[in-house]
Write an enzyme that holds these catalytic residues in place. Structure first.
Site, short mmCIF file in Angstrom:
data_model
loop_
_atom_site.label_atom_id
_atom_site.label_comp_id
_atom_site.label_asym_id
_atom_site.label_seq_id
_atom_site.Cartn_x
_atom_site.Cartn_y
_atom_site.Cartn_z
N GLY A 95 -8.36 35.17 -17.48
CA GLY A 95 -9.11 35.20 -18.73
C GLY A 95 -9.47 33.76 -19.06
O GLY A 95 -9.67 32.96 -18.16
N GLU A 96 -9.48 33.42 -20.30
CA GLU A 96 -9.77 32.05 -20.71
C GLU A 96 -8.47 31.45 -21.24
O GLU A 96 -7.96 31.87 -22.26
CB GLU A 96 -10.87 32.05 -21.77
N SER A 97 -7.94 30.47 -20.52
CA SER A 97 -6.59 29.96 -20.81
C SER A 97 -6.44 29.36 -22.20
O SER A 97 -5.39 29.52 -22.82
CB SER A 97 -6.15 28.96 -19.74
N CYS B 287 -4.63 33.03 -12.15
CA CYS B 287 -5.80 32.30 -12.65
C CYS B 287 -5.47 31.59 -13.96
O CYS B 287 -4.77 30.59 -13.95
CB CYS B 287 -7.01 33.23 -12.76
N ARG C 114 -8.48 22.87 -13.78
CA ARG C 114 -9.17 24.08 -14.21
C ARG C 114 -10.54 24.18 -13.53
O ARG C 114 -11.17 23.18 -13.24
CB ARG C 114 -9.37 24.05 -15.73
N ILE D 81 -12.26 33.54 -9.30
CA ILE D 81 -13.25 33.56 -10.39
C ILE D 81 -12.98 32.36 -11.29
O ILE D 81 -11.99 32.34 -12.02
CB ILE D 81 -13.16 34.87 -11.20
N ARG D 82 -13.84 31.35 -11.23
CA ARG D 82 -13.62 30.11 -11.98
C ARG D 82 -12.17 29.65 -11.82
O ARG D 82 -11.50 29.27 -12.78
CB ARG D 82 -13.95 30.28 -13.47
N HIS E 35 -6.99 36.35 -8.01
CA HIS E 35 -6.71 37.62 -8.68
C HIS E 35 -6.26 38.67 -7.66
O HIS E 35 -7.10 39.38 -7.10
CB HIS E 35 -7.97 38.12 -9.39
N GLU F 176 -4.89 41.44 -8.25
CA GLU F 176 -5.13 42.78 -8.82
C GLU F 176 -6.51 43.32 -8.49
O GLU F 176 -6.77 44.52 -8.66
CB GLU F 176 -4.92 42.75 -10.35
#
EC number: 4.3.3.6
Length: 186
Positions: free
Chosen positions: A46-48, A75, A101, A128-129, A165, A167
């Site tokens: 997500g966005e940390s 992530c 990051r 992903i990023r 990821h 998952e």
């Protein structure tokens, strides 16, 4: 065994499915009381910075930090487990690593590939990023996954952090089994 998934942001359902595929029970963790009865916790991507702020707002930050729970961070979860990122943000600071990051670039630079994972051989990674481990600050930290010369997976005691990821891949459930065998049951 019950594995909690921090359900503030990120692909919570995908983590729950992978946990079940690995043979464990999954439980969403949205509030402090949801931490009761779990054997381990997953902090998803997500966005940390947003996840850190929300964990603090909901009282989860200190509770998780002091819980002694085994934790797998993927992530953004890797970022949150680290000691630093080079920017001022709320972190759990449970692992002796610093991370860079978005080391692979922006969302459009996301990719999938096989990576080398300790004791598992090749595992499919979805990036992903994604962050990467910038520095290892202690001999207690073990590198468990690499993408070429980049460190994308580490373990320290009951904590494990991944850039990618698991998952989101077919064979990702093997990573959850590895986490349980090497961090939860130890």
């Amino acid at each position: 065994m019950i594995i909690g998934v921090l359900a503030i942001q990120g692909d919570v359902e995908e983590h729950e499915e992978a946990i079940k595929k690995a043979g464990y029970e999954a439980k969403k963790v949205k509030r402090v009381e949801d931490l009761e009865g779990i054997d381990a916790l997953i902090i998803p991507g997500g966005e940390s910075t947003a996840i850190g702020k929300l964990m603090k707002k909901y009282g989860l930050l200190e509770k998780i930090k002091n819980s002694n729970l085994p934790i797998l961070g993927t992530c953004a979860g890797m970022v949150l487990l680290s000691k630093g990122t080079g920017i001022n943000q709320i972190l759990l600071e449970l692992m002796d690593i610093t991370v860079k990051r978005n080391a692979y670039g922006r969302q459009v630079d996301s990719f999938e590939k096989e990576i080398e994972f300790k004791d598992l051989g090749k595992v499919y990674g979805v990036f992903i990023r994604a962050p990467v481990v910038d520095k290892i600050l202690s001999d207690d930290v073990e590198v468990i996954a690499r993408d070429g010369d980049k460190i994308v997976g580490v373990k320290q005691g009951k904590y494990m952090a991944l850039s990618f990821h698991p998952e989101l891949s077919e064979d990702g459930y093997k990573v959850y089994k590895y986490f349980v065998e090497n961090c939860v049951k130890k």
